[in-house]
Design an enzyme around this catalytic site. Structure first.
Site, PDB file in Angstrom:
ATOM      1  N   GLN A   1       0.816  -1.211   0.000  1.00 20.09           N
ATOM      2  CA  GLN A   1       0.000   0.000   0.000  1.00 20.09           C
ATOM      3  C   GLN A   1       0.858   1.272   0.000  1.00 20.09           C
ATOM      4  O   GLN A   1       0.571   2.225  -0.736  1.00 20.09           O
ATOM      5  CB  GLN A   1      -0.965   0.003   1.188  1.00 20.09           C
ATOM      6  CG  GLN A   1      -0.335  -0.087   2.566  1.00 20.09           C
ATOM      7  CD  GLN A   1      -1.371   0.078   3.676  1.00 20.09           C
ATOM      8  OE1 GLN A   1      -2.496   0.499   3.443  1.00 20.09           O
ATOM      9  NE2 GLN A   1      -0.979  -0.245   4.903  1.00 20.09           N
ATOM     10  N   LEU A   2       1.943   1.301   0.781  1.00 19.17           N
ATOM     11  CA  LEU A   2       2.822   2.464   0.751  1.00 19.17           C
ATOM     12  C   LEU A   2       3.596   2.509  -0.559  1.00 19.17           C
ATOM     13  O   LEU A   2       3.766   3.578  -1.153  1.00 19.17           O
ATOM     14  CB  LEU A   2       3.786   2.442   1.935  1.00 19.17           C
ATOM     15  CG  LEU A   2       4.839   3.566   1.952  1.00 19.17           C
ATOM     16  CD1 LEU A   2       4.190   4.941   1.898  1.00 19.17           C
ATOM     17  CD2 LEU A   2       5.748   3.440   3.168  1.00 19.17           C
TER      18      LEU A   2
ATOM     19  N   THR B   1       4.685  -7.305   7.834  1.00 14.55           N
ATOM     20  CA  THR B   1       3.837  -6.475   8.693  1.00 14.55           C
ATOM     21  C   THR B   1       2.688  -7.236   9.353  1.00 14.55           C
ATOM     22  O   THR B   1       1.866  -6.624  10.034  1.00 14.55           O
ATOM     23  CB  THR B   1       3.247  -5.306   7.890  1.00 14.55           C
ATOM     24  OG1 THR B   1       2.503  -5.825   6.779  1.00 14.55           O
ATOM     25  CG2 THR B   1       4.350  -4.383   7.377  1.00 14.55           C
TER      26      THR B   1
ATOM     27  N   THR C   1       8.301   1.635  12.449  1.00  9.67           N
ATOM     28  CA  THR C   1       6.991   1.536  13.084  1.00  9.67           C
ATOM     29  C   THR C   1       6.976   1.996  14.535  1.00  9.67           C
ATOM     30  O   THR C   1       7.999   1.928  15.239  1.00  9.67           O
ATOM     31  CB  THR C   1       6.510   0.070  13.031  1.00  9.67           C
ATOM     32  OG1 THR C   1       5.293  -0.083  13.777  1.00  9.67           O
ATOM     33  CG2 THR C   1       7.537  -0.862  13.633  1.00  9.67           C
TER      34      THR C   1
ATOM     35  N   TYR D   1       7.154  -8.763  15.876  1.00 12.21           N
ATOM     36  CA  TYR D   1       7.143  -7.755  14.813  1.00 12.21           C
ATOM     37  C   TYR D   1       7.945  -6.529  15.231  1.00 12.21           C
ATOM     38  O   TYR D   1       8.850  -6.081  14.518  1.00 12.21           O
ATOM     39  CB  TYR D   1       5.705  -7.364  14.478  1.00 12.21           C
ATOM     40  CG  TYR D   1       5.607  -6.136  13.597  1.00 12.21           C
ATOM     41  CD1 TYR D   1       6.086  -6.149  12.290  1.00 12.21           C
ATOM     42  CD2 TYR D   1       5.037  -4.949  14.079  1.00 12.21           C
ATOM     43  CE1 TYR D   1       5.998  -5.017  11.477  1.00 12.21           C
ATOM     44  CE2 TYR D   1       4.947  -3.823  13.280  1.00 12.21           C
ATOM     45  CZ  TYR D   1       5.434  -3.858  11.981  1.00 12.21           C
ATOM     46  OH  TYR D   1       5.358  -2.735  11.196  1.00 12.21           O
TER      47      TYR D   1
END
Length: 301
Positions: free
Chosen positions: A13-14, A69, A108, A132
Site C-alpha cells: 500500500q505504501l 507487517t 513503526t 514484529y
C-alpha cells in the site's frame, strides 16, 4: 538534478502511493517480492539478493518500504519476520556502504512498549513488545550501525498506516460495516492513523533535502491528532456513508483489549512526536480525519 531511487515493497500500500507520487526528478527502480509488470523481483527474505540489487542499480537512495507487517503471524514466523525486517535492511545498508548511496528505512511505532502515555520522541530507547516490533527494531539498529555514523541513513517511523489499496484497517472496516449490524472495536489502544498519501509525501520530501553531510538517524511521521481503533472505526463508518461507499454504518461498540485477545501484544499508547520532521521538511500537519476523508475519496466503491 535527477536522483536514482531503489524502492522495495512497491506492490504494497505504501509502495503504490510512493509510485503514484514519484517526482519527475526521480529515476525510480520499483521492486516487489514476486515482480509483476513493471516491478522487478526482489525477495527481502534473501539477503544476498538485496546486496546484489544495490550493486546492480547503484542507487542514490534505497527506500525500504517493504516489510513483514503481519503482526500476529510474526509470533508464529519469527525467522521469516527477522529475515525481512532485520536481515534485509542490514544487507541493503551493507551494499550502500560500498556504493556510496543513502537509505530511508521505514519503520513503526511498535518499537515502543506504549507505557509512557505521551508522544514518543525519535531518540527514545526502543522497547518492543512482540516479534514484529523486535524485528523492526533490529532493522533500525542494523541500518544505524552501518550507515548512521556517516549520516547516510534515516529511519522514518510511522503508525497505523492505511490507504485506498492493499490490506489495511480502513478497507477491512468498510467491508465489515457493509456485512454486519454491529462491530466490537478496541478503545484502549491509542495512536494516530497515517495515510499512505501523506506518508509518501514525507518520504519524497526527505529525499529531496539538499545533500547535507548529515541526516538525523531517526525521524517520526504520522498524521496529526490522536485516536483509538474505536474512534477510527466510527469515523470510517461516518465518512463511508457521507462519500456513498456505505448505505449505512454499523453500530460500533467499544471494547477493551482484554476482550479481544490476539497472539501479539500491542502498545496501548503509541503516538509519535513528529515536530522535528515537520520543521526539517517544512510540511504542515494534517489531522488524521482530514487525511481519512481524502483517502476514502480514492477508494473504489
Amino acid at each position: 538534478m535527477t536522483i536514482k531511487v531503489l524502492l522495495t515493497g512497491a506492490a504494497g500500500q505504501l509502495g503504490q502511493a510512493l509510485q503514484a507520487s514519484c517526482p519527475s526528478s526521480v529515476e525510480l527502480v520499483s521492486t516487489s517480492r514476486m515482480g509483476d509488470g513493471l516491478l522487478q523481483p526482489l525477495d527481502l527474505a534473501d539477503a544476498q539478493a538485496c546486496r546484489a540489487a544495490v550493486f546492480q542499480h547503484r542507487p542514490d537512495w534505497v527506500l525500504n518500504a517493504g516489510a513483514y507487517t503481519a503482526v500476529d503471524h510474526a509470533e508464529q514466523e519469527p525467522d521469516l519476520a527477522l529475515a525481512v525486517n532485520a536481515s534485509a535492511p542490514r544487507a541493503l545498508a551493507e551494499g550502500l556502504l560500498e556504493t556510496g548511496g543513502r537509505m530511508l528505512q521505514v519503520s513503526t511505532d511498535f518499537v515502543f512498549n506504549g507505557a509512557q502515555g505521551h508522544p514518543y520522541r525519535p531518540n527514545q530507547p526502543r522497547d518492543p513488545l512482540g516479534v514484529y516490533g523486535a524485528t523492526k527494531a533490529a532493522g533500525e539498529e542494523a541500518v544505524e550501525q552501518i550507515l548512521g555514523a556517516q549520516g547516510r541513513a534515516v529511519t522514518l517511523r510511522t503508525s497505523w498506516v492505511y490507504g485506498p489499496v492493499g490490506r489495511n484497517f480502513l478497507l477491512t472496516m468498510l467491508r465489515l460495516h457493509r456485512e454486519r449490524e454491529q462491530l466490537n472495536v478496541v478503545v484502549d489502544q491509542v495512536g494516530c492513523p497515517t495515510s499512505t498519501i501523506t506518508l509518501a509525501t514525507a518520504c519524497w520530501a526527505l529525499m529531496k533535502e539538499p545533500q547535507q553531510p548529515y541526516l538525523p538517524p531517526v525521524l517520526h511521521w504520522c498524521d496529526a491528532g490522536a485516536a483509538s481503533w474505536y474512534d477510527f472505526a466510527v469515523a470510517i463508518g461516518e465518512l463511508g456513508v457521507a462519500k456513498g461507499l456505505l448505505q449505512r454504518a454499523a453500530v460500533v461498540n467499544p471494547i477493551i483489549t482484554a476482550e479481544y485477545p490476539t497472539p501479539a501484544q500491542r502498545p496501548s499508547y503509541s503516538l509519535l512526536d513528529c515536530s522535528e520532521t515537520r520543521q526539517l521538511l517544512g510540511l504542515h500537519a494534517c489531522h488524521w480525519r482530514v487525511a481519512l476523508e481524502q483517502v476514502i475519496a480514492d477508494v473504489e466503491s
